[in-house]
Design a protein around this motif. Sequence first.
Motif, PDB file in Angstrom:
ATOM      1  N   ALA A 149      -9.755  -2.857   9.701  1.00 47.19           N
ATOM      2  CA  ALA A 149     -10.488  -4.216  10.021  1.00 47.19           C
ATOM      3  C   ALA A 149     -10.907  -4.427  11.653  1.00 47.19           C
ATOM      4  O   ALA A 149     -11.893  -4.356  12.225  1.00 47.19           O
ATOM      5  N   ARG A 202       0.861  -1.302  -0.068  1.00 47.61           N
ATOM      6  CA  ARG A 202      -0.074  -0.089  -0.076  1.00 47.61           C
ATOM      7  C   ARG A 202       0.754   1.246  -0.064  1.00 47.61           C
ATOM      8  O   ARG A 202       1.694   1.477  -0.724  1.00 47.61           O
ATOM      9  N   VAL A 261     -21.354   0.976   4.929  1.00 51.51           N
ATOM     10  CA  VAL A 261     -20.085   0.676   4.390  1.00 51.51           C
ATOM     11  C   VAL A 261     -19.811   0.862   2.936  1.00 51.51           C
ATOM     12  O   VAL A 261     -20.505   0.520   2.213  1.00 51.51           O
ATOM     13  N   ILE A 291     -14.118  -7.081   1.543  1.00 50.62           N
ATOM     14  CA  ILE A 291     -13.033  -6.444   1.206  1.00 50.62           C
ATOM     15  C   ILE A 291     -11.669  -7.025   1.294  1.00 50.62           C
ATOM     16  O   ILE A 291     -11.268  -7.335   2.253  1.00 50.62           O
ATOM     17  N   ASN A 347      -5.709  -1.569  12.254  1.00 55.91           N
ATOM     18  CA  ASN A 347      -5.968  -1.333  10.913  1.00 55.91           C
ATOM     19  C   ASN A 347      -7.601  -1.217  10.991  1.00 55.91           C
ATOM     20  O   ASN A 347      -8.242  -1.202  11.951  1.00 55.91           O
ATOM     21  N   ALA A 392      -2.971   1.162   9.854  1.00 56.23           N
ATOM     22  CA  ALA A 392      -3.827   1.837  11.094  1.00 56.23           C
ATOM     23  C   ALA A 392      -4.970   1.829  10.699  1.00 56.23           C
ATOM     24  O   ALA A 392      -5.659   1.703   9.732  1.00 56.23           O
ATOM     25  N   ASP A 446     -18.339   3.304   7.975  1.00 58.97           N
ATOM     26  CA  ASP A 446     -17.092   2.598   7.491  1.00 58.97           C
ATOM     27  C   ASP A 446     -16.650   3.117   6.061  1.00 58.97           C
ATOM     28  O   ASP A 446     -17.337   2.652   5.031  1.00 58.97           O
ATOM     29  N   LEU A 447     -15.882   4.072   6.061  1.00 55.69           N
ATOM     30  CA  LEU A 447     -15.405   4.670   4.947  1.00 55.69           C
ATOM     31  C   LEU A 447     -14.584   4.201   4.255  1.00 55.69           C
ATOM     32  O   LEU A 447     -14.012   4.170   2.883  1.00 55.69           O
ATOM     33  N   GLY A 448     -13.744   2.935   4.963  1.00 55.37           N
ATOM     34  CA  GLY A 448     -12.682   2.188   4.000  1.00 55.37           C
ATOM     35  C   GLY A 448     -11.429   3.061   3.771  1.00 55.37           C
ATOM     36  O   GLY A 448     -10.715   3.224   4.805  1.00 55.37           O
ATOM     37  N   GLY A 501      -8.500  -0.970  -2.780  1.00 48.37           N
ATOM     38  CA  GLY A 501      -9.918  -0.806  -2.427  1.00 48.37           C
ATOM     39  C   GLY A 501     -10.211   0.672  -2.226  1.00 48.37           C
ATOM     40  O   GLY A 501     -10.807   1.054  -1.501  1.00 48.37           O
ATOM     41  N   PHE A 515     -12.000 -10.153   4.505  1.00 44.10           N
ATOM     42  CA  PHE A 515     -12.908  -9.425   5.557  1.00 44.10           C
ATOM     43  C   PHE A 515     -14.111  -9.214   4.935  1.00 44.10           C
ATOM     44  O   PHE A 515     -14.496  -8.368   4.092  1.00 44.10           O
TER      45      PHE A 515
END
Length: 472
Positions: free
Chosen positions: A160, A103, A231, A186, A158, A308, A264-266, A399, A190
């Motif tokens: 999750a 990432r 989500v 995701i 994180n 995070a 949950d903005l991801g 994602g 997950f």
Amino acid sequence: MPDNETSELNRLMRGLPGVEKLLQVQSLRDLSKTAPHELLVETARQTLDETRQRIRQGSAGAADLGLEGLAGQVARKVEQTLETNLREVINATGVILHTNLGRAPLSREALAAVTEAAGSYSNLEYDLESGERGSRLSHIESLLARLSGAEAAIAVNNNAAAVLMVLTAFAQGKEVVLSRGQAVEIGGGFRIPDVMRQTGAKLVEVGTTNKTYAQDYEGAVTPETAMLMRVHSSNFKIIGFTASPKLEELSVITRRHNILLVDDLGSGTLLDTARYGLTHEPTVQESIQAGADLVTFSGDKLLGGPQAGLIAGGKEYIAELKKHPLARALRLDKMALAALQATLQHYLRGEADRKIPVWQMMARPPEDLREQAGRWQTRLAATWPGATIIEGESTIGGGSLPGETLPTWLLALPVPLGGSANQLQAVLRAQRPPVVGRVERDCLLFDPRTVLDFQGENLLTALERTPPVKPE
Ligand SMILES: *Cc1c(COP(=O)(O)O)cnc(C)c1O
């Protein structure tokens, strides 16, 4: 088994050296000066066992390696065991948040903060003013609250973990109302429905895959309902006839019933992606503004920091999360904390797009990328005369913003005669540092957008070492 085969097998087995003899080969004697003796013995034994196994399975050639060949195998295995395996990779794929490649790369300041916090003692949980015990969250809490517009905030391992914690703390044994179109998976398994089950929350799906209205949520609220959840569909896009209520509409419902609104903005972003010609990704500030009680998002997606999970929201909810037993189990380590603080500070100073690598990459204009690809082409003219510059697309990945692309220019290497693009990829993966490009239409493509400044030279060296036609 016929006798002659048995005796042939025995002959091959007898031809293999013993461990002691193998270790006497010069290359392994040299290696024994630096490698631990037990590791050499163990690896030699293992290699001989594997060779016997292969001879038994009739693998031609297994016995032909000879003493030197076997020693070479042992040496390679020992060296592999002793070297660091997690290493730098040159990402020339054009996928900015490449999950498999780690990432978001950190900014220079974030890196320095990690080095400082990890290489010495620090005030991680020590209040320098009072000399008393402090909170590790104090280093990011107010920063995150200020940037998101929330009353309070915390960070965990994180996103999750953030979702897991919010559901466990507020919805265990209760109902969570979610649109059917958002019961998603995701990456790496997950799955929202599974996570709910794990936390003891009961998922109540409403609406349909493509259309869910505010009244669907409202109709599902019972005395058992703990929250309405949204989500973000991070890794897919539904196009055509779709409907989902605005967060503001859901907020009206949650206030009326005195339940929580969790978003949950991801990826979550603090900057507007529309500035870079991309679809507007909902920002954390907007969610808070729209009335979300808790917003969860990742540190290493569009935020551009370390792994995070960030949770921003109402003071009383954050206070409850801090006290929760999971807070300790899911807490952020000091290196991530240091990197996160430095990353958030870039936003506070208004320099995020200049200092944070993922935003720098997104901001690079196509002309700039074309010039860069052109410089690569010129430099490689002798080794790769067939290289061309073509128009292409970079993606965000990780994602975030599915289906969205940024225009770019690519260096395209034609596949060598008699070879395949995949073979060429394999050779480039074996370079130090390994290079990962993109295979398309029998060409290997390299996108300058995701190659970090300090990696350009290594990329070119790797390509020069991998000429299309092997010199005799
Ligand atoms: C990526 C993502 C997660 C998981 O976040 P991690 O930081 O990878 O743990 C959760 N929810 C959504 C909507 C996501 O996009």
